[in-house]
Enzyme design. Structure first.
Site, mmCIF file in Angstrom:
data_model
loop_
_atom_site.group_PDB
_atom_site.id
_atom_site.type_symbol
_atom_site.label_atom_id
_atom_site.label_comp_id
_atom_site.label_asym_id
_atom_site.label_seq_id
_atom_site.Cartn_x
_atom_site.Cartn_y
_atom_site.Cartn_z
ATOM 1 C CE LYS A 1 -9.076 -9.730 10.366
ATOM 2 N NZ LYS A 1 -9.080 -9.374 8.933
ATOM 3 C CB CYS B 1 -4.240 -2.410 6.813
ATOM 4 S SG CYS B 1 -3.295 -3.636 5.913
ATOM 5 C CB THR C 1 -0.908 -0.011 1.250
ATOM 6 O OG1 THR C 1 -1.673 -1.218 1.219
ATOM 7 C CG2 THR C 1 -1.829 1.190 1.278
ATOM 8 C CG LEU D 1 -4.345 -10.124 1.461
ATOM 9 C CD1 LEU D 1 -4.085 -10.158 2.945
ATOM 10 C CD2 LEU D 1 -3.416 -11.086 0.755
HETATM 11 N N1 LIG Z 1 -1.237 -7.281 6.128
HETATM 12 C C1 LIG Z 1 -2.332 -7.013 5.459
HETATM 13 O O1 LIG Z 1 -3.436 -7.436 5.808
HETATM 14 C C2 LIG Z 1 -2.272 -6.171 4.218
HETATM 15 C C3 LIG Z 1 -3.368 -6.141 3.344
HETATM 16 C C4 LIG Z 1 -3.282 -5.363 2.190
HETATM 17 C C5 LIG Z 1 -2.145 -4.620 1.945
HETATM 18 N N2 LIG Z 1 -1.110 -4.645 2.820
HETATM 19 C C6 LIG Z 1 0.094 -3.874 2.510
HETATM 20 O O2 LIG Z 1 1.067 -4.762 1.985
HETATM 21 C C7 LIG Z 1 2.387 -4.375 2.389
HETATM 22 C C8 LIG Z 1 3.038 -5.518 3.137
HETATM 23 O O3 LIG Z 1 2.284 -5.817 4.291
HETATM 24 P P1 LIG Z 1 2.585 -7.112 5.168
HETATM 25 O O4 LIG Z 1 1.557 -7.146 6.215
HETATM 26 O O5 LIG Z 1 2.761 -8.280 4.261
HETATM 27 O O6 LIG Z 1 3.992 -6.701 5.790
HETATM 28 P P2 LIG Z 1 5.091 -7.656 6.423
HETATM 29 O O7 LIG Z 1 5.931 -6.791 7.294
HETATM 30 O O8 LIG Z 1 4.419 -8.841 7.025
HETATM 31 O O9 LIG Z 1 5.929 -8.155 5.176
HETATM 32 C C9 LIG Z 1 6.890 -7.408 4.502
HETATM 33 C C10 LIG Z 1 8.104 -8.324 4.291
HETATM 34 O O10 LIG Z 1 8.987 -7.726 3.347
HETATM 35 C C11 LIG Z 1 10.295 -8.061 3.744
HETATM 36 N N3 LIG Z 1 11.237 -7.168 3.024
HETATM 37 C C12 LIG Z 1 11.510 -5.863 3.238
HETATM 38 N N4 LIG Z 1 12.432 -5.431 2.345
HETATM 39 C C13 LIG Z 1 12.724 -6.474 1.550
HETATM 40 C C14 LIG Z 1 13.610 -6.657 0.430
HETATM 41 N N5 LIG Z 1 14.354 -5.668 -0.031
HETATM 42 N N6 LIG Z 1 13.680 -7.880 -0.140
HETATM 43 C C15 LIG Z 1 12.945 -8.912 0.340
HETATM 44 N N7 LIG Z 1 12.096 -8.793 1.387
HETATM 45 C C16 LIG Z 1 11.980 -7.594 1.973
HETATM 46 C C17 LIG Z 1 10.263 -7.904 5.257
HETATM 47 O O11 LIG Z 1 11.332 -8.559 5.901
HETATM 48 C C18 LIG Z 1 8.906 -8.526 5.577
HETATM 49 O O12 LIG Z 1 9.001 -9.913 5.843
HETATM 50 C C19 LIG Z 1 2.196 -3.106 3.219
HETATM 51 O O13 LIG Z 1 2.333 -2.012 2.387
HETATM 52 C C20 LIG Z 1 0.763 -3.219 3.693
HETATM 53 O O14 LIG Z 1 0.181 -1.977 3.961
HETATM 54 C C21 LIG Z 1 -1.128 -5.409 3.946
#
Ligand SMILES: NC(=O)c1ccc[n+]([C@@H]2O[C@H](COP(=O)([O-])OP(=O)(O)OC[C@H]3O[C@@H](n4cnc5c(N)ncnc54)[C@H](O)[C@@H]3O)[C@@H](O)[C@H]2O)c1
Length: 474
Positions: free
Chosen positions: A336, A276, A120, A152
């Protein structure tokens, strides 16, 4: 298609596994060495229903590999960026992880790449990415940048990814549009083996919304901010209900029957959390501010949400009078149910506040204790809800895990010091728990159960539970 996913968090891991499930050849990278090591050894770094099984199957079929980001850049013609975009102290989204990935792609790509933002991100990040790839590119390859926001929900991520209401794609070229159509074709046509439902017959096809990148980026922030607004709205209605002695459940039901409003996200409680809503509302406020639009409506949404913990603590104080020295059972830590994620979870702020006031906490969560322990090591974590309830002056329900509806209330009643339940999620049946002599306090509704003053009297007179529906909260 050969696809890479960068970042194996809740979104990246689900994206990688599901894209492999629908037939693509996926390489997923992770920069955290411990997480990567787990994934390469068949272990899960997080809990998400169905995900482990899907990963096992697609790895066995040779369609999903884990490794480094350099390898990922080499592998995929399409690269999904799924790294974190946490909030900076001023509320802006921290885009440093995205920038690092873009720089690596620019330096290491060995051919055309479609770079897809799934994280996001603020509006116009796509344009910045395009510029960045052009400036730092050490080769003559050209790139497309697309926005494909993810909708999701943790707890049902696999199901949401494979059966979405809509897929939003923001592109600036026909080539990018065609590639993304090809990637999502199996989902759009329902042409894949569903790992969640045995006899999967989705009732409706997902809609594909193609637009420009700026609009796609805005759709994500606007959607999350709108849902957060609905939650804060009903939480304020709940506050009002507590004062005027109305029942917020009925008010929400009555509102939700209007199709223009709809019933979802009208459950009052102790506020929204997770990775989020809190950060996306903050980021959207900042985006608007920087664009000269005063989105003060969202500042109120945020303020109402931040006040939920203080309001809940006041409810607890009203019931227990003095918090110092009180033993509290906290059921639920995840932000949640059906996830182990405690990022920005209301439980964390609540526990900190209660401990500050001198209460001791015994907490239980079916999945989130390991992650909570990293943030709050001083809490006593329990093996089950009963251990947490033993000797407790009150049971606080913080996450609506289905398991809490199934507990043996006779057993809980016999081990708790006081039969008091304060349900921050309105998940229990007042009738059922008051039958066991509990005084039941929920959000935005009259309290139920035996006489309130003092709580110990209520314990001595369980037979009055059904007859006395005393309105005590207001
Ligand atoms: N969690 C949700 O429910 C959700 C839903 C929709 C959108 N999003 C968005 O998606 C994005 C990710 O969210 P998330 O919850 O999966 O975060 P997260 O922190 O669980 O996952 C991000 C991962 O990226 C890895 N990372 C960072 N830099 C990296 C690189 N250079 N190479 C490889 N890996 C790298 C981190 O170590 C981490 O494991 C955010 O922008 C979030 O807002 C999240």
């Amino acid at each position: 298609m050969k696809i890479s996913v960068i970042g194996a968090g809740y979104v990246g891991l689900t994206t990688a596994a599901c894209l492999a499930q629908i037939g693509h050849d996926v390489f997923c990278s992770e920069s955290d060495a411990e997480k990567l090591n787990k994934l390469q050894n068949g272990l899960m770094p997080l809990f998400e229903p169905h995900l482990e099984k899907v990963i096992q199957q697609v790895r066995a079929a040779g369609r999903l590999t884990f490794g480094t980001t350099d390898q990922a850049i080499e592998h995929g013609k399409a690269i999904f960026i799924c790294v974190g975009t946490p909030p900076l102290p001023n509320g802006d989204a921290d885009l440093s992880a995205i920038e690092r990935v873009a720089r690596s792609i620019a330096k290491q790509a060995t051919g055309y790449r479609l770079v897809i933002e799934k994280s996001t991100v603020p509006v116009q990040t796509g344009s910045q990415l395009r510029k960045h790839l052009a400036v730092h590119g050490t080769n003559a390859w050209d790139y497309d940048v697309a926005s494909n926001p993810e909708f999701l929900r943790e707890g049902s991520a696999v199901e949401d990814f494979l059966h979405p209401d809509r897929i939003v794609i923001g592109v600036e070229s026909t080539r990018a549009a065609e590639l993304l159509r090809e990637i999502y074709a199996p989902i759009l046509k329902g042409n894949f083996t569903c790992p969640v439902h045995a006899d999967c017959k989705p009732t409706k096809e997902p809609l594909l919304l193609m637009t420009d990148t700026n609009s796609a980026e805005l759709i994500k922030h606007a959607s999350n901010s709108f849902l957060a607004m609905k939650i804060s709205f009903i939480n304020m209605v709940a506050n009002l209900c507590e004062v005027v002695r109305a029942d917020v459940t009925k008010v929400a039901e009555g509102m939700g029957l209007d199709p223009r409003i709809g019933p979802s996200f009208l459950n009052p409680g102790i506020g929204f959390g997770g990775f989020c809503f809190p950060k996306d509302v903050q980021a959207f406020i900042r985006i608007a501010e920087k664009s000269g639009c005063d989105f003060s409506l969202l500042r109120e949404v945020e303020k109402i949400n931040q006040e939920r913990i203080a309001h809940f603590v006041e409810t607890i104080r009203r019931e227990l009078w003095v918090l110092r020295g009180k033993k509290l059972a906290l059921w639920g830590l995840a932000f949640k149910p059906n996830t182990d994620d405690v990022r920005f979870a209301p439980s964390i702020a609540l526990i900190s506040k209660l401990m500050e006031e001198g209460a001791t906490i015994k907490a239980y969560d079916p999945e989130a204790m390991e992650k909570a322990r990293e943030v709050l090591p001083e809490v006593h974590y329990c093996a089950d809800p009963y251990e947490a309830a033993e000797g407790a002056d009150a049971i606080l329900i913080v996450t609506e895990w289905a398991e809490f509806r199934e507990v043996n209330w006779t057993r809980v009643a016999s081990i708790a010091e006081h039969r008091l339940i304060i349900d921050g999620r309105n998940m229990l049946s007042a009738k059922e728990v008051t039958c066991h002599g509990f005084h039941y306090v929920s959000v935005g509704r009259s309290s139920h159960g035996p006489a309130k003053e003092p709580v110990r009297d209520a314990v001595r007179q369980p037979e009055k539970a059904e007859s006395e529906q005393v309105n005590l909260t207001a």
